[in-house]
Design an enzyme around this catalytic site. Structure first.
Site, short mmCIF file in Angstrom:
data_model
loop_
_atom_site.label_atom_id
_atom_site.label_comp_id
_atom_site.label_asym_id
_atom_site.label_seq_id
_atom_site.Cartn_x
_atom_site.Cartn_y
_atom_site.Cartn_z
N CYS A 123 -46.76 -70.69 17.61
CA CYS A 123 -47.59 -69.67 18.11
C CYS A 123 -48.38 -69.01 16.96
CB CYS A 123 -46.79 -68.58 18.78
SG CYS A 123 -46.03 -69.18 20.56
N HIS A 267 -51.25 -62.47 18.68
CA HIS A 267 -50.84 -63.46 19.52
C HIS A 267 -50.50 -62.89 20.91
CE1 HIS A 267 -48.41 -66.82 21.57
NE2 HIS A 267 -47.37 -66.33 21.11
N ASN A 298 -48.61 -66.85 27.83
CA ASN A 298 -48.55 -67.09 26.44
C ASN A 298 -48.83 -68.55 26.28
OD1 ASN A 298 -47.42 -67.93 23.96
ND2 ASN A 298 -45.54 -66.66 24.09
O1 UT7 Z 1 -44.77 -66.81 21.60
C1 UT7 Z 1 -43.67 -66.73 20.73
C2 UT7 Z 1 -42.98 -65.55 20.67
N1 UT7 Z 1 -42.27 -65.09 21.84
C3 UT7 Z 1 -42.03 -63.91 22.07
O2 UT7 Z 1 -42.59 -62.92 21.49
C4 UT7 Z 1 -41.36 -63.58 23.58
C5 UT7 Z 1 -40.39 -62.28 23.14
N2 UT7 Z 1 -39.35 -62.05 24.04
C6 UT7 Z 1 -39.84 -61.66 25.34
O3 UT7 Z 1 -41.05 -61.27 25.66
C7 UT7 Z 1 -38.83 -60.85 26.28
O4 UT7 Z 1 -37.78 -61.10 25.65
C8 UT7 Z 1 -38.72 -61.67 27.86
C9 UT7 Z 1 -40.05 -61.34 28.28
C10 UT7 Z 1 -38.80 -63.25 27.58
C11 UT7 Z 1 -37.55 -61.33 28.54
O5 UT7 Z 1 -37.64 -59.79 28.76
P1 UT7 Z 1 -36.44 -58.75 28.17
O6 UT7 Z 1 -36.75 -57.38 28.69
O7 UT7 Z 1 -36.21 -59.15 26.70
O8 UT7 Z 1 -35.25 -59.55 29.28
P2 UT7 Z 1 -33.82 -59.79 28.86
O9 UT7 Z 1 -33.74 -61.13 28.28
O10 UT7 Z 1 -32.98 -58.69 27.92
O11 UT7 Z 1 -32.96 -59.63 30.32
C12 UT7 Z 1 -32.97 -58.41 30.79
C13 UT7 Z 1 -32.34 -58.66 32.29
C14 UT7 Z 1 -30.89 -59.27 32.04
O12 UT7 Z 1 -29.85 -58.72 33.26
P3 UT7 Z 1 -29.02 -57.68 32.77
O13 UT7 Z 1 -28.28 -58.20 31.73
O14 UT7 Z 1 -29.85 -56.53 32.65
O15 UT7 Z 1 -28.27 -57.43 34.27
C15 UT7 Z 1 -31.27 -60.52 32.50
O16 UT7 Z 1 -30.13 -61.54 33.03
O17 UT7 Z 1 -33.18 -59.34 33.16
C16 UT7 Z 1 -32.27 -60.44 33.51
N3 UT7 Z 1 -33.36 -61.32 33.59
C17 UT7 Z 1 -34.18 -61.84 34.52
N4 UT7 Z 1 -34.37 -61.38 35.71
C18 UT7 Z 1 -35.38 -61.94 36.47
C19 UT7 Z 1 -33.39 -62.70 32.57
N5 UT7 Z 1 -34.64 -63.36 32.82
C20 UT7 Z 1 -34.98 -62.93 34.16
C21 UT7 Z 1 -35.79 -63.46 34.94
N6 UT7 Z 1 -35.97 -62.81 36.14
N7 UT7 Z 1 -36.90 -64.42 34.54
#
Ligand code: UT7
Length: 342
Positions: A123, A267, A298
């Protein structure tokens, strides 16, 4: 005996002369993707800011998308393809080990005499490639360089992976870099942390797929197509801390104050990262902040030029304004610079 070689005559500066974009025609909304990952439109919008993204059709190949964006950038720049000296293509989703995609791209756009190379910095690839083009032009090694970010992320993402399936999209963006009397591309601030390389990586190397087909190799199960995996929360924390640092260093290196910017084009990974970085940089209200991620997803190496093209074509920024670019992603890698907009 020490030989003395002739070197090309350097020029005063390099700048972006034109920009172009290609967005695939198929729009994919969150409702379409959510069932396979037990998610919802509401969750995806809240956590990432993404409402829709584009997925390429079979005939919208990486090279075709890159060519469409490049030809628009050349037309915008007023540079004929035969005057292009180099084509640098940043991508992480060209699925052939060999040949690289850039020679085909150069052929496709009619840049017959150009050197052509792929750059792999995920990226952060576009900002790396832009720095290379700046160096080539300023040092006199080439007059016109086409710099492209092009991705078919839908080919390398697993539609059932909750952490990535909703994030990524396809597309291509390109700029043309050429000589200028004064610098129009500021010093690059770049770096990498290979100790964190597992944070964004394919599920397995291609060699696993190959070995699983050999009876002599006792692998437990047939290897699946290696798709992208990401430790989202860890990458999120790294990005929110790192992007403002790179931004501040790029501004200082260019001798530019944040108040002098017209645009901030990081990005497009997640709108929450964009907002957090803009806030941390203390950007004044007049600075246009790119939020292309909301309907492009993205697009990895394509995201910065796609967002640049959009800000200019929608009139959110004027040609000649200053923009801060910051790329970041798998590696982990980052690169940023201040540019004069075309
Ligand atoms: O381009 C390269 C660089 N990439 C990036 O910069 C991406 C960086 N990361 C992110 O943008 C975020 O981490 C994501 C958008 C990928 C995920 O968002 P998040 O706020 O970090 O979510 P998380 O992985 O911490 O998950 C939070 C909750 C969890 O549930 P609990 O443990 O709080 O009950 C997950 O199980 O959301 C749940 N979860 C989902 N729920 C619905 C994880 N993925 C999903 C999903 N749909 N797809």
């Amino acid at each position: 005996m020490t030989g003395v070689l002739r070197a090309p005559a350097p020029v005063g500066g390099a700048r972006i002369l034109g920009v172009g974009a290609y967005r695939p025609s198929r729009v994919v909304d969150n409702h379409e993707l959510a069932p396979a990952i037990d998610s919802s439109d509401e969750w995806i919008r809240r956590r990432s800011g993404i409402a829709t993204r584009r997925f390429a059709a079979p005939d919208e190949t990486l090279v075709e998308m890159a060519a469409a964006a490049s030809l628009k950038a050349l037309a915008h720049a007023g540079v004929p393809p035969e005057s292009v000296d180099a084509v640098i293509l940043a991508t992480m989703s060209h699925l052939e080990q060999s040949p690289p995609a850039a020679p085909r791209l150069a052929h496709r756009i009619g840049a017959a005499g150009a050197g052509a190379v792929d750059v792999g910095a995920a990226c952060a690839g576009f900002c790396h490639a832009l720095a290379l083009a700046d160096g080539l032009v300023r040092s006199g090694h080439g007059r016109h360089v086409v710099v492209v970010g092009a991705e078919r992320m839908s080919d390398i993402v697993d539609p059932t992976d909750r952490g990535t399936a909703f994030l990524f999209g396809d597309g291509a963006g390109a700029v043309v870099v050429g000589p200028a009397d004064t610098p129009g591309i500021g010093p690059v601030v770049w770096g990498a942390d290979g100790s964190a390389s597992a944070a964004i990586a394919h599920s397995s190397p291609w060699t696993v797929l190959r070995r699983s087909g050999r009876p002599s190799d006792a692998l437990p199960a047939p290897a699946a197509w290696p798709t992208l995996r990401m430790d989202g929360p860890a990458v999120f924390r790294w990005a929110v801390a790192t992007v403002p640092q790179i931004g501040r260093r790029a501004l200082a290196a260019a001798g530019v104050d944040a108040a002098e910017l017209s645009a901030f084009i990081p990005h497009q990974a997640n709108v929450r990262i964009v907002e957090a970085a803009a806030k941390s940089l203390g950007l004044p209200a007049h600075v246009a902040v790119a939020r292309d991620v909301t309907d492009a997803g993205n697009t990895s190496a394509a995201s910065v030029p796609l967002a640049m093209d959009r800000l200019l074509s929608e009139g959110a920024v004027e040609p000649g304004g200053l923009a801060l670019l910051v790329g970041f992603g798998a590696g982990l890698s980052y690169a940023g610079q201040v540019v004069v907009l075309p």
